[in-house]
Design an enzyme around this catalytic site. Structure first.
Site: not given
Ligand code: F6R
Length: 623
Positions: A2, A27, A101-102, A496, A500, A519, A618
């Site tokens: 949010c 967000r 937000n929350g 990673e 992605k 395995h 994010k």
């Molecule tokens: C992956 C991604 C998420 C964040 C995770 C932690 O592309 O963006 O997996 O890495 O939500 O976020 P932070 O680093 O902000 O704690």
């Protein structure tokens, strides 16, 4: 999770709010809304389900008039995405409006109480209770800020809020507890926002609200208090972020723009930390020097690295580095697990919280727990003044600049780099790392940005339908699943790479340590399940090649990431992407680039929304 924006001044609020929301859409993008108070005292609310352009359509050409307003972009928690559940929420008479937000944890009991008093609710959200609580309190309080303080004293949970009331024109009240909120100072106008990029175009003078603080914001003043009304003085900070950094700069998506920004982000992460001295390169991490000077690290026997998602992958890489350089046992723990795992932690454990946003709820809670149990805490984060910085004894910033794409790229490579620098520092502190190796590593780190530029050039040349990326993207776009493997530092790299691909292209991907395939997971492989292998040079190179052979024997299609000059790999793989030679521990920082770009092209081929993948936000500020 949010985004909030607010404006109070003399200009028309609507375009400022819509523009702010555009920059906060990372967000959350389940719904969006604005509320604008006109000079004549009319409070207009517009909201729409879905992405911001739906709100723009709902607003239409006749924009709500007024120079005070608040806006919100939502990532749904309580109540599905719908127009009714979209923020801002209003009281019974449409006089008070709130964005939040929350999560308000005791909302059910407050709602019952307010309904019993005759309040009518229109949404399924927890937020709406705030508007009704304020409606109850406002007639008996002297100001909107006082009403907000009393209302917030009654709620438990987490919040960042902004409130506007017809009875108090020219004021916006903001408050925060475990959710970010900043105030931007202008000339005859002021702003509120969840994050700096939303208001960077208007001001660089920022006040960061601390936990449990309430701000009464007018066009010419900002008054801060705690929840009991005690005055707080705080000087603004000046943000040096380049406004261009929050724009796409000619790229079609932030994701690919930020991939191409990685060499520059790496340079910034190293700036002032790897320094030239007459006798050679030296490491300077003042935050850790200061922490050590307090004696907080005297008892250190082990470290625990906490984070989520991409941050945990950077932490896994750092484990290899720290254990090697400092001979320090390192535990890497997913924050959401750690906090409920009754962890063994105390003053002998250095806790390193790894979080790009600095506001991930799980990482914050796990770190607070470690701190309560006596661990000294170092935060590794990108966001200046974020919540994690207040939990930590020392902070190492990534210095990567704003990352707008929901999916992390440049913060992964800078996070890994900064953690490696911390590993070198720990190596020196523990007396385990010889100076020669430290200098070699610093020199290798300094060459990384230039090497990464070369990777990006080679990869750009491999784009297009006939290029290697085009071929690989076409194959992966049509498959239902794919497998990533690596050994040692190549395993977090595989994790990673798989994340992605999953996040932006929705192709199912699994990552395994290469030796683990036989395995069990090898049963999944057939010609329709491609395998992406990290085959960069390292002490287990031959073993990885054997694992690739096992897979080829099952007719799987193999895509390898290899080190320049390794002609032999061509015999084992259908496609090869080369990266420059680097020490084994640093190779993932280069090798992630082809994996990021492959995901990007697969997502494009599948028509996915690259910057705003479905179901994601994010910053995950809820548990
Ligand atoms: C992956 C991604 C998420 C964040 C995770 C932690 O592309 O963006 O997996 O890495 O939500 O976020 P932070 O680093 O902000 O704690």
């Amino acid at each position: 999770m949010c985004g909030i924006v607010g404006y109070v001044g003399t200009k028309s609020a609507t375009p400022i709010l819509l523009e702010g929301l555009r920059r906060l859409e990372y967000r959350g993008y389940d719904s969006a809304g604005i509320a604008v108070l006109s000079g004549a005292g009319e409070l207009q609310v517009k909201k729409a389900t879905g992405k911001l352009h739906n709100l723009r359509t709902a607003v239409g050409t006749i924009e709500p008039e007024g120079s005070v307003g608040i806006g919100h972009t939502r990532w749904a928690t309580h109540g599905r995405p719908s127009d009714d559940n979209a923020h801002p929420h209003t009281d019974c008479h449409g006089d008070i409006t709130v964005v939040h937000n929350g999560i308000i944890e005791n909302y059910a009991e407050l709602r019952d109480e307010l309904q019993a008093k005759g309040h009518t609710f229109r949404s399924e959200t927890d937020t709406e209770i705030l508007a009704h609580l304020l409606e109850d309190l406002l007639p008996t309080t002297a100001s909107l800020a006082e009403a907000a303080r009393l209302a917030l004293q009654r709620v438990t949970g987490s919040y960042a809020i902004a409130v506007v009331s017809r009875a108090h024109p020219g004021h916006i009240v903001g408050a925060r507890l475990n959710g970010p909120l900043i105030i931007g100072l202008g000339d005859g106008e002021n702003f509120l926002a969840s994050d700096i990029p939303a208001i960077l175009k208007h001001t660089r003078s920022i006040i960061i609200l601390e936990e449990g603080e309430v701000a009464d914001v007018t066009p010419t003043s900002v008054t801060l208090t705690d929840l009991n009304g005690a005055a707080i003085a705080r000087a603004p900070i000046q943000v040096d972020w380049d406004a261009e950094a929050a724009e796409k700069g000619g790229y079609p998506h932030f994701f690919v723009k930020e991939i191409h920004e990685q060499p520059q982000a790496l340079r910034r992460a190293l700036l002032g930390r790897v320094v030239e001295r007459p006798d050679g390169l030296a490491l300077r991490l003042e935050a850790l020097d200061k922490l050590a000077a307090t004696g907080a690290l005297d008892k250190m026997r082990r470290a625990v690295l906490l984070g989520c998602g991409t941050s945990i992958h950077a932490a896994l890489l750092a484990k290899y580095a720290m254990e090697r350089w400092a001979r320090l046992p390192v535990e890497v723990s997913i924050a959401s697990e750690y906090r409920y795992a009754d962890p063994i932690v105390g003053p002998d454990t250095l806790c390193i919280a790894v979080t790009q946003s600095g506001e991930t709820a799980d990482t914050l809670a796990a770190t607070r727990l470690a701190r309560e149990m006596g661990a000294p805490v170092v935060a590794v984060t990108n966001v200046v003044g974020s919540a994690i910085t207040r939990v930590a004894d020392a902070v190492l910033y990534l210095q990567a600049g704003p990352e707008i794409s929901v999916t992390a790229t440049k913060t992964f490579v800078t996070m890994t780099t900064v953690l490696y620098l911390a590993g070198l520092w720990l190596g020196r502190h523990s007396g385990q790392l010889v100076e020669v190796e430290e200098r070699q590593m610093l020199a290798a780190l300094q060459t990384l940005p230039g090497q990464m530029e070369r990777v990006l050039e080679t990869m750009t040349a491999a784009e297009g339908p006939d290029g290697a990326i085009g071929r690989v993207a076409a194959r992966l776009a049509g498959c239902h699943s794919c497998m990533f493997i690596g050994r040692g530092p190549g395993f977090p790299l595989a994790l990673e790479g798989a994340l992605k691909l999953k996040e932006i292209s929705y192709v199912h991907a699994e990552a395994y340590p290469a030796g683990e395939l036989k395995h069990g997971p090898i049963a999944l492989l057939d010609p329709t399940v491609p395998l992406i292998a990290d085959a960069t040079t390292g002490h287990t190179y031959e073993k990885v090649i054997s694992n690739i052979q096992e897979v080829r024997a099952r007719d799987a299609h193999v895509i390898a990431i290899a080190t320049e000059g390794d002609g032999g790999i061509q015999r084992h793989a259908d496609e090869v992407f080369y990266v420059p030679a680097a020490p084994e521990i640093l190779a993932p920082i280069l090798a992630i680039v082809p994996l990021q770009l492959i995901s990007y092209h697969v997502a494009l081929a599948r028509g996915c929304n690259v910057d705003q993948p479905r179901n994601l936000a994010k910053s995950v500020t809820v548990e």
